[in-house]
Design a protein around this motif. Structure first.
Motif, PDB file in Angstrom:
ATOM      1  N   THR A  39       0.834  -1.201   0.000  1.00 15.01           N
ATOM      2  CA  THR A  39       0.000   0.000   0.000  1.00 15.01           C
ATOM      3  C   THR A  39       0.869   1.252   0.000  1.00 15.01           C
ATOM      4  OG1 THR A  39      -0.102   0.042   2.418  1.00 15.01           O
ATOM      5  CG2 THR A  39      -1.858  -1.135   1.277  1.00 15.01           C
ATOM      6  N   TRP A  40       0.332   2.293  -0.581  1.00 20.57           N
ATOM      7  CA  TRP A  40       0.941   3.620  -0.494  1.00 20.57           C
ATOM      8  C   TRP A  40      -0.162   4.603  -0.220  1.00 20.57           C
ATOM      9  CZ3 TRP A  40       0.335   8.436  -2.490  1.00 20.57           C
ATOM     10  CH2 TRP A  40       1.317   9.365  -2.135  1.00 20.57           C
ATOM     11  N   VAL A  53      -4.213  10.371  -3.818  1.00 19.81           N
ATOM     12  CA  VAL A  53      -4.666   9.031  -4.163  1.00 19.81           C
ATOM     13  C   VAL A  53      -4.005   8.021  -3.226  1.00 19.81           C
ATOM     14  CG1 VAL A  53      -2.847   8.619  -5.870  1.00 19.81           C
ATOM     15  CG2 VAL A  53      -5.026   7.457  -6.130  1.00 19.81           C
ATOM     16  N   ARG A  55      -2.790   4.014  -3.175  1.00 15.54           N
ATOM     17  CA  ARG A  55      -2.480   2.955  -4.149  1.00 15.54           C
ATOM     18  C   ARG A  55      -2.311   1.609  -3.437  1.00 15.54           C
ATOM     19  NH1 ARG A  55       0.508   7.301  -6.305  1.00 15.54           N
ATOM     20  NH2 ARG A  55      -0.259   7.883  -8.353  1.00 15.54           N
ATOM     21  N   SER A  57      -1.126  -2.455  -4.386  1.00 16.02           N
ATOM     22  CA  SER A  57      -0.470  -3.300  -5.379  1.00 16.02           C
ATOM     23  C   SER A  57      -0.630  -4.752  -4.947  1.00 16.02           C
ATOM     24  CB  SER A  57       1.010  -2.936  -5.491  1.00 16.02           C
ATOM     25  OG  SER A  57       1.631  -3.718  -6.474  1.00 16.02           O
ATOM     26  N   GLU A  90      -2.690  -3.261 -10.053  1.00 16.18           N
ATOM     27  CA  GLU A  90      -2.621  -1.980  -9.344  1.00 16.18           C
ATOM     28  C   GLU A  90      -4.025  -1.380  -9.177  1.00 16.18           C
ATOM     29  OE1 GLU A  90       0.408  -0.874  -8.248  1.00 16.18           O
ATOM     30  OE2 GLU A  90       1.176  -2.742  -9.101  1.00 16.18           O
ATOM     31  N   SER A  92      -5.966   2.153  -7.608  1.00 17.09           N
ATOM     32  CA  SER A  92      -5.800   3.493  -7.040  1.00 17.09           C
ATOM     33  C   SER A  92      -7.168   4.043  -6.672  1.00 17.09           C
ATOM     34  CB  SER A  92      -5.071   4.428  -8.013  1.00 17.09           C
ATOM     35  OG  SER A  92      -5.801   4.558  -9.207  1.00 17.09           O
TER      36      SER A  92
END
Length: 187
Positions: A39-40, A53, A55, A57, A90, A92
């Motif tokens: 995660t981001w 946003v 994100r 993955s 991915e 978002s």
């Protein structure tokens, strides 16, 4: 003598069927593997400014119609805006302007292989990531993420393991029917 041979054949057939059913059913009872989603912002991150946003993955491609991502603040107010976007593995999720505070990202993804993944992460903007008094059940409810066996999706078809198990059942039942017909004719 012939009756004894019939009994032995039936016993062998029962053992073979029992072993076959056990082998086919074993994968249904194994514990699911833990699947990590990157995660981001990362879990526990403290940022000076709020991201536009979030994100995710996944380790495999994600089914676009089976994605739930929600970002909420410490008061439970939803900060995510619009639908999540999926591109392969991915995901978002656009979010609105985030003032100073702690935020939780709750997600539920279904991968192309029909594996379901859910989890949550926390990040902070201008402060520590974990808000006091956070309600995990509320975050799950808002995201659609499952609670111990709860929320599930119905896939658009059979998964491969179920198809094999059903096919094996049909073959076994057909074999039993053929044996029964032969037995009745032999009388």
């Amino acid at each position: 003598m012939a009756a004894r041979a019939v009994v032995i054949r039936r016993a062998v057939a029962i053992v073979i069927l029992t072993v076959a059913v056990g082998v086919l059913a074993a994968p249904l009872f194994r514990a699911p593997a833990r699947i990590d989603v990157a995660t981001w912002p990362a879990d526990g991150a403290s940022m000076s400014a709020g991201p536009a946003v979030v994100r995710l993955s996944a380790p495999a491609p994600v089914r676009p119609g089976e994605v739930h991502v929600t970002v909420v603040n410490a008061d439970g107010q939803v900060m995510s805006v619009g639908a999540p976007r999926v591109a392969g593995a991915e995901v978002s999720q656009p979010i609105g302007m985030l003032p100073t505070g702690s935020y939780r990202v709750a997600y539920h993804l279904e991968l192309e292989n029909l594996t379901q993944v859910s989890g949550s992460t926390a990040f902070g903007v201008g402060m520590a990531a974990q808000p006091a008094g956070w309600d995990e059940a509320e975050a799950r409810e808002q995201s659609g993420a499952p609670e111990a066996g709860g929320h599930q999706h119905v896939a658009g078809g059979l998964d491969p393991l179920t198809a094999v198990a059903l096919g094996a059942n049909v073959i076994v039942l057909a074999g039993i029917a053929v044996l029964e017909v032969r037995r009745r004719r032999a009388r």
